[in-house]
Structure formats: structure tokens, C-alpha cells
Write an enzyme that holds these catalytic residues in place. Structure first.
Site, PDB file in Angstrom:
ATOM      1  N   LYS A  37      34.218  30.112  -6.098  1.00 15.49           N
ATOM      2  CA  LYS A  37      33.173  29.941  -7.118  1.00 15.49           C
ATOM      3  C   LYS A  37      31.880  29.466  -6.461  1.00 15.49           C
ATOM      4  CE  LYS A  37      34.730  25.233  -8.027  1.00 15.49           C
ATOM      5  NZ  LYS A  37      35.728  24.434  -8.757  1.00 15.49           N
ATOM      6  N   ARG A 135      38.819  17.918 -19.333  1.00 18.71           N
ATOM      7  CA  ARG A 135      37.783  18.941 -19.254  1.00 18.71           C
ATOM      8  C   ARG A 135      38.329  20.095 -20.077  1.00 18.71           C
ATOM      9  NH1 ARG A 135      35.623  20.591 -13.257  1.00 18.71           N
ATOM     10  NH2 ARG A 135      37.474  21.905 -13.271  1.00 18.71           N
ATOM     11  N   HIS A 169      44.401  20.823 -13.511  1.00 20.80           N
ATOM     12  CA  HIS A 169      43.478  20.370 -12.466  1.00 20.80           C
ATOM     13  C   HIS A 169      43.537  18.856 -12.356  1.00 20.80           C
ATOM     14  CE1 HIS A 169      40.298  20.995  -9.639  1.00 20.80           C
ATOM     15  NE2 HIS A 169      39.363  20.417 -10.353  1.00 20.80           N
ATOM     16  N   ARG A 228      45.634  26.054  -4.614  1.00 23.15           N
ATOM     17  CA  ARG A 228      44.324  26.482  -5.118  1.00 23.15           C
ATOM     18  C   ARG A 228      43.185  25.656  -4.508  1.00 23.15           C
ATOM     19  NH1 ARG A 228      45.071  25.176 -10.608  1.00 23.15           N
ATOM     20  NH2 ARG A 228      43.485  23.597 -10.382  1.00 23.15           N
ATOM     21  N   TYR A 269       4.155  12.216   3.168  1.00 23.02           N
ATOM     22  CA  TYR A 269       3.854  11.703   1.813  1.00 23.02           C
ATOM     23  C   TYR A 269       4.319  10.256   1.661  1.00 23.02           C
ATOM     24  CZ  TYR A 269       3.280  16.538   0.049  1.00 23.02           C
ATOM     25  OH  TYR A 269       2.869  17.813  -0.191  1.00 23.02           O
ATOM     26  N   CYS A 316       9.658  16.828   2.928  1.00 21.52           N
ATOM     27  CA  CYS A 316       8.793  17.585   2.025  1.00 21.52           C
ATOM     28  C   CYS A 316       9.577  18.784   1.469  1.00 21.52           C
ATOM     29  CB  CYS A 316       7.557  18.074   2.752  1.00 21.52           C
ATOM     30  SG  CYS A 316       6.664  16.776   3.632  1.00 21.52           S
ATOM     31  N   ASP A 318       9.204  21.979   2.094  1.00 25.13           N
ATOM     32  CA  ASP A 318       9.455  23.058   3.046  1.00 25.13           C
ATOM     33  C   ASP A 318       9.607  22.615   4.491  1.00 25.13           C
ATOM     34  OD1 ASP A 318       8.977  24.870   0.868  1.00 25.13           O
ATOM     35  OD2 ASP A 318       6.853  24.383   1.131  1.00 25.13           O
TER      36      ASP A 318
HETATM   37  C1  PLP Z   1      36.747  23.873  -7.944  1.00 28.84           C
HETATM   38  C2  PLP Z   1      38.142  23.928  -8.385  1.00 28.84           C
HETATM   39  C3  PLP Z   1      39.184  23.908  -7.440  1.00 28.84           C
HETATM   40  C4  PLP Z   1      38.970  23.664  -5.966  1.00 28.84           C
HETATM   41  O1  PLP Z   1      38.698  22.305  -5.752  1.00 28.84           O
HETATM   42  P1  PLP Z   1      38.572  21.709  -4.274  1.00 28.84           P
HETATM   43  O2  PLP Z   1      38.417  20.263  -4.485  1.00 28.84           O
HETATM   44  O3  PLP Z   1      37.370  22.341  -3.670  1.00 28.84           O
HETATM   45  O4  PLP Z   1      39.811  22.068  -3.547  1.00 28.84           O
HETATM   46  C5  PLP Z   1      40.482  24.090  -7.903  1.00 28.84           C
HETATM   47  N1  PLP Z   1      40.720  24.260  -9.222  1.00 28.84           N
HETATM   48  C6  PLP Z   1      39.745  24.246 -10.146  1.00 28.84           C
HETATM   49  C7  PLP Z   1      40.097  24.417 -11.578  1.00 28.84           C
HETATM   50  C8  PLP Z   1      38.426  24.068  -9.760  1.00 28.84           C
HETATM   51  O5  PLP Z   1      37.467  24.045 -10.686  1.00 28.84           O
END
Ligand code: PLP
Length: 385
Positions: A37, A135, A169, A228, A269, A316, A318
Site C-alpha cells: 500500500k 478500526r 490487525h 502479512r 530562515y 527549507c 527545497d
Molecule cells: C499496513 C498494514 C499491514 C503491514 O503493517 P507493517 O507494520 O508494515 O508490517 C498489515 N496489515 C494491515 C491491515 C495493514 O493496514
């Protein structure tokens, strides 16, 4: 757009990605979903996915339909799971592109079912259980448990949805303290219990998965049918070091100009920095618009060929200034590393009060990505056209 401009660039080491994937795969011995992602955490989703696909990854995950379509349009044919929300009117697009959708509520499932039925087709889904992240997902806390099990069973029985997978998760699988470990255990218990309860109704999930980075590193019992991870694959964070993984991205720039100033001169700055002696200052063409966090002003040190050079004054948009007074051998045209091999992204993240995820995601579109394999350039990409 083609460019070989060496202003500021990010080297993406595909050999390191390969090493990380193979090391992790060997460790878990289960199926493997690579999280790509957010443009693969800034590394380039197409290039990263292509390499993972070559290596035999089982699944990829993105957060949105547009991210999934980008992969399909670029020849990625392996299964893709969308973790986030997709409106039901996009079901034809999901089905046409053979994309798997996470389902987080019975209402969403009903809407998907209705759309898939109209097409006379089947949408592949993974059921998202909320075991404590609070979530997305069906809530699995005790007081909601029975209702959730009944709802998930109804979803699994919908004729135009194929509930291939179930996942959850973790909120703190990457924290070492006792309370966090207990919380992860609680989440894992709820996850198992919900799966058993749903499956006792007759449905069988082919893919049960919950292991993000922390769980891949620390929770063998959570690996189940598929892991995952995201961050681990890219080689950042303390667990990556422990497991001998390599950072995939190296953010680099060059010294664009060198200036000499008398003691007492202020730099940039806000006049945050005042030279306490005669100084030799390098100007490097990287600023917060490239992804170098402004909060690092006057604190962080970049790494030159002869050692670290402290950033002087405010970063800054850039560019920023570095102190080369004690590095007389470093001059115009010499490379500096912001993070990567010699400058540790985890240290940079800590100094910026954030996590390495945010730093790689922040590397902006005008920063050229240079893809390397065994030290050779095999591709380059500028996200401007
Ligand atoms: C982003 C995400 C992951 C991966 O998480 P990491 O901490 O980068 O391993 C796994 N599952 C879900 C649902 C996520 O949103």
C-alpha cells in the site's frame, strides 16, 4: 518522464528486497502476503510488486482500488487484497480485475452481494475482524461476539461472495512491554475464537492471517496460513536488524554549492544557527518538499564520504545547509546520504518523533527512484509526467 538528474534521489535496492523476502519466507514457512500500500511505503508499488511476484509471493495488499488497478495495469497478476474501503458501485471493477476486497460489516457485504448478483459473478472477499485495533472490522469483544459470529456466518453464506479469507490487525504486536504482550494475546485469542465459532457453522476459511511486522518477528503462533508484513520487508525497524534484513531505500543528495562564512554569521530562515567560528557550509538540494522533515532542522546529520555533517539552521522547502568545516575533502558534486546504509532511518525517525514508515512514505514525487540489482541500475522512475 526520463531523467538522470542527480539532484536528490532514492536508491531502491531490489537485491535487498529479495534478501528480505527470502529470509522472512524461510523463517515463517507459510504463505506470504506482501503489503505494498501507499506506493509500497514510497518504494514504488509496481517495481516492488513485480519483484515479489517473481519471487513467488502469494498475495499483495493495497489500501484502495486505484492502488490495485495500478498494479493490474502494470502486469501484476498475483492475488491482490484491498484492505480499505471500496464503494459497492465499484464491484464490477473489482471483479473485472480479479481483486479481493476486505469486508468489514454486514451492510457492506450486503451491498457487495447485491452488485455481484446483478453481474451474475462472484466477488472474492476476506472478512475483517476487529479484535482490539478498533478500526475496521466486525467487533469481536465479548459483548459483541455472538452477534458478530452470526453476522459473519450470514456473510459467508452469501451466494455471490466467496469468503476466501479472514483476518485481523494487531495494535501493539511490535511493543515489548508486558501489557502490550497481553493485549496481543487477547487479540489472538479473540481471533481464534471467532474463527472457530464461524467455522462451526460449516464455512471454512482457506486463508487466516493476522501477522504484521511485529507478529512476524515475535509471534510464531500468529503466523497461521499466511503472514502479512510491510515494514519488515523493506528492512526497517529494530526487528529488521535482529533478523539480518537490509534497508531497501537509500535517500541521497549531493553538495550543490560550498560557501565560507565568518564566525557570527547566521544561516537560513529564522537565524536558528549562528556560526561560532569561521565555517565552510555546503548547500544540498533536498528540503521538506522532498520529504526531509523540517523538525530535523539544526539537529540531524547527513553522512558524507568522510563522515557525518550536521544540518545547520532551518531546513527549507527545497534545500538545506550542512557543516563541512571539519570535512575539507567533501566538495561540490559529492554525494550525501540522508538515510540508508550509513545513516540509520530508525535514528532519523526517532529524532523526528515519528516512525520509519512516515519517512519513506514522505519521499515525494519529484525525488527520482533509481532501482538497483546487485549494485547495477536496472530502472528509474520519476512520478511526474
Ligand atoms: C499496513 C498494514 C499491514 C503491514 O503493517 P507493517 O507494520 O508494515 O508490517 C498489515 N496489515 C494491515 C491491515 C495493514 O493496514
Amino acid at each position: 518522464m526520463y531523467t538522470d538528474l542527480k539532484r536528490t534521489w532514492a536508491e531502491i535496492d531490489l537485491s535487498a528486497l529479495e534478501h528480505n523476502y527470502k529470509t522472512l519466507k524461510k523463517r515463517v514457512q507459510t504463505r506470504f502476503l506482501g503489503v505494498v500500500k501507499a506506493d509500497a511505503y514510497g518504494h514504488g508499488a509496481v517495481e516492488v510488486s513485480r519483484r515479489l511476484q517473481e519471487l513467488g509471493v502469494d498475495y499483495l495488499a493495497v489500501s484502495s482500488l486505484d492502488e490495485a488497478r495500478e498494479l493490474r495495469y502494470n502486469g501484476i497478476y498475483c492475488p491482490i487484497l484491498i484492505l480499505g474501503h471500496t464503494p459497492a458501485n465499484q464491484v464490477p471493477m473489482l471483479i473485472a480485475n480479479n481483486i479481493t476486497q476486505a469486508v468489514s460489516s454486514e451492510q457492506a457485504a450486503r451491498d457487495y452481494e447485491q452488485q455481484a448478483a446483478r453481474l451474475g459473478a462472484t466477488l472474492k472477499v476476506h472478512i475483517k475482524l476487529d479484535t482490539g485495533m478498533s478500526r475496521l472490522g466486525f467487533v469481536c469483544a465479548d459483548d459483541a461476539f455472538d452477534e458478530t459470529v452470526a453476522a459473519v456466518r450470514r456473510v459467508c453464506a452469501m451466494p455471490h461472495l466467496d469468503a476466501e479469507g479472514v483476518f485481523t490487525h494487531f495494535a501493539v504486536s511490535d511493543e515489548e512491554d508486558e501489557a502490550s504482550r497481553e493485549y496481543t494475546e487477547l487479540q489472538l485469542r479473540r481471533f481464534r475464537k471467532a474463527i472457530v465459532a464461524v467455522e462451526s457453522g460449516g464455512h471454512r476459511f482457506r486463508l487466516r492471517h493476522c501477522s504484521n511486522t511485529g507478529a512476524v518477528a515475535r509471534w510464531r503462533s500468529a503466523w497461521m496460513d499466511m503472514v502479512r508484513p510491510g515494514l519488515l520487508l523493506y528492512g526497517y525497524g529494530p526487528y529488521a536488524k535482529e533478523l539480518g534484513l537490509k534497508p531497501v531505500m537509500r535517500l541521497k543528495s549531493v553538495v550543490g554549492a560550498v560557501k565560507h562564512y565568518a564566525a557570527g554569521t547566521t544561516v537560513s530562515y529564522g537565524r536558528l544557527y549562528e556560526a561560532e567560528r569561521d565555517v565552510r557550509i555546503g548547500v544540498i538540494p533536498i528540503g521538506y518538499a522532498d520529504g526531509l522533515f523540517r523538525v530535523l532542522s539544526n539537529r540531524y546529520s547527513v553522512v558524507t564520504k568522510d563522515g557525518p555533517a550536521p544540518i545547520r539552521g532551518r531546513i527549507c522547502m527545497d534545500m538545506c545547509m550542512i557543516d563541512l568545516t571539519d570535512l575539507p575533502g567533501v566538495g561540490v558534486g559529492d554525494e550525501v546520504e540522508l538515510f540508508g546504509e550509513r545513516a540509520d532511518i530508525d535514528a532519523m525517525a526517532e529524532m523526528a518523533s515519528t516512525i520509519p514508515y512516515e519517512l519513506t512514505c514522505a519521499v515525494s514525487r519529484r525525488v527520482l527512484r533509481v532501482y538497483l540489482q546487485d549494485g547495477e541500475i536496472v530502472g528509474r522512475k520519476l512520478k511526474m509526467n
